[in-house]
Motif scaffolding. Structure first.
Motif, PDB file in Angstrom:
ATOM      1  N   LYS B   9      21.294  46.974  51.759  1.00 19.87           N
ATOM      2  CA  LYS B   9      20.437  48.147  51.867  1.00 19.87           C
ATOM      3  C   LYS B   9      18.988  47.798  51.480  1.00 19.87           C
ATOM      4  N   PHE B  90      16.774  49.336  61.207  1.00 17.64           N
ATOM      5  CA  PHE B  90      17.939  50.183  61.473  1.00 17.64           C
ATOM      6  C   PHE B  90      18.775  49.595  62.594  1.00 17.64           C
ATOM      7  N   PHE B 104      23.784  56.451  67.265  1.00 19.34           N
ATOM      8  CA  PHE B 104      24.186  56.671  65.881  1.00 19.34           C
ATOM      9  C   PHE B 104      23.547  55.564  65.053  1.00 19.34           C
ATOM     10  N   PHE B 105      22.814  55.943  64.020  1.00 19.84           N
ATOM     11  CA  PHE B 105      22.070  54.973  63.231  1.00 19.84           C
ATOM     12  C   PHE B 105      22.777  54.668  61.917  1.00 19.84           C
ATOM     13  N   GLY B 106      22.587  53.438  61.456  1.00 25.27           N
ATOM     14  CA  GLY B 106      22.974  53.084  60.105  1.00 25.27           C
ATOM     15  C   GLY B 106      21.949  53.636  59.122  1.00 25.27           C
ATOM     16  N   SER B 107      22.158  53.368  57.849  1.00 30.88           N
ATOM     17  CA  SER B 107      21.277  53.933  56.830  1.00 30.88           C
ATOM     18  C   SER B 107      20.055  53.064  56.539  1.00 30.88           C
TER      19      SER B 107
END
Lengths: 113, 114
Positions: B9, B90, B104-107
């Motif tokens: 992240k 992303f 659809f996206f990741g964080s």
């Protein structure tokens, strides 16, 4: 939170009011448009989409309007809630069959309780 | 049960280093993407893969090399990192709906190059 000097267009509304976020797109050949919501620290999240053969589409509390004549897209949020506070992006598919979403600048919506 | 997950992240590294970001989707989608978001929140597509095959490469420097070992994974390797590479990256995957193609996206992975 957002960093200073972000230079995003901003919209501030009172809780319960309706919000309208506008977007001008660039490619007259774009055939598909999406609105995304991005909360702080998260990825963009799909809200609603519309194809170029439509001029209006409704979802739950949201409506997208498309005006191809002036290449304008808007997102209307009814009865705006604090949880709607986020950056909103419009995106257009300018890639034809190879879907390539081109994102607009983003609008920061702040909902005041 | 996250649909599109990317790691790490946060990534803090020195200029000149090589780093990788991993992405996995469990949605069964055929197409995956990498997007870069700069400090002004501007989102720009970098790459798109369909069933492990590169279909979009948006004039990204060749220090960036995506790799798709299978259609559920799209990793991003960056060589010789530069200060200007600092951004949020992303990963996304897409699904064809009755209207169009929904991403659809990741964080996100926040990359800071020092």
């Amino acid at each position: 939170g957002e960093s200073v000097g972000l230079h995003l267009p901003t919209l501030s509304v009172q809780e319960g009011d309706n919000s309208i976020i506008n977007c001008a797109y660039s490619n007259s050949a774009s055939d598909y448009f999406i609105w995304y919501k991005q909360e702080s620290g998260k990825g963009p999240q799909f809200i609603i989409d519309i194809r170029s053969n439509m001029d209006k589409r409704q979802g739950q509390r949201v409506t997208v309007l498309l005006n191809k004549t002036v290449k304008h897209l808007s997102l209307q949020i009814a009865a705006t809630q604090p949880g709607d506070s986020a950056v909103y992006f419009c995106a257009e598919n300018s890639g034809g069959s190879n879907y390539k979403l081109t994102f607009g600048k983003g609008t920061l919506l702040t909902v005041n309780p | 049960d996250t649909a599109v997950s990317q790691t790490p992240k946060y990534l803090v590294t020195q200029m000149g280093n090589d780093k990788s970001i991993k992405c996995e989707q469990n949605l069964g989608h055929d197409t995956m993407y990498w997007y870069k978001q700069d400090s002004k929140k501007f989102l720009k597509i970098m790459f798109s893969y369909n069933n492990k095959e590169l279909i979009i490469n948006e004039t990204v420097p060749n220090r960036f090399s995506p790799k798709s070992p299978d259609k559920a994974h799209l990793n991003l390797h960056i060589n010789s990192l530069e200060l200007g590479d600092s951004a949020v990256y992303f990963c996304a995957s897409s699904q064809i709906t009755g209207v169009g193609e929904k991403l659809f996206f990741g964080s996100g992975t926040q990359l800071s190059v020092l």
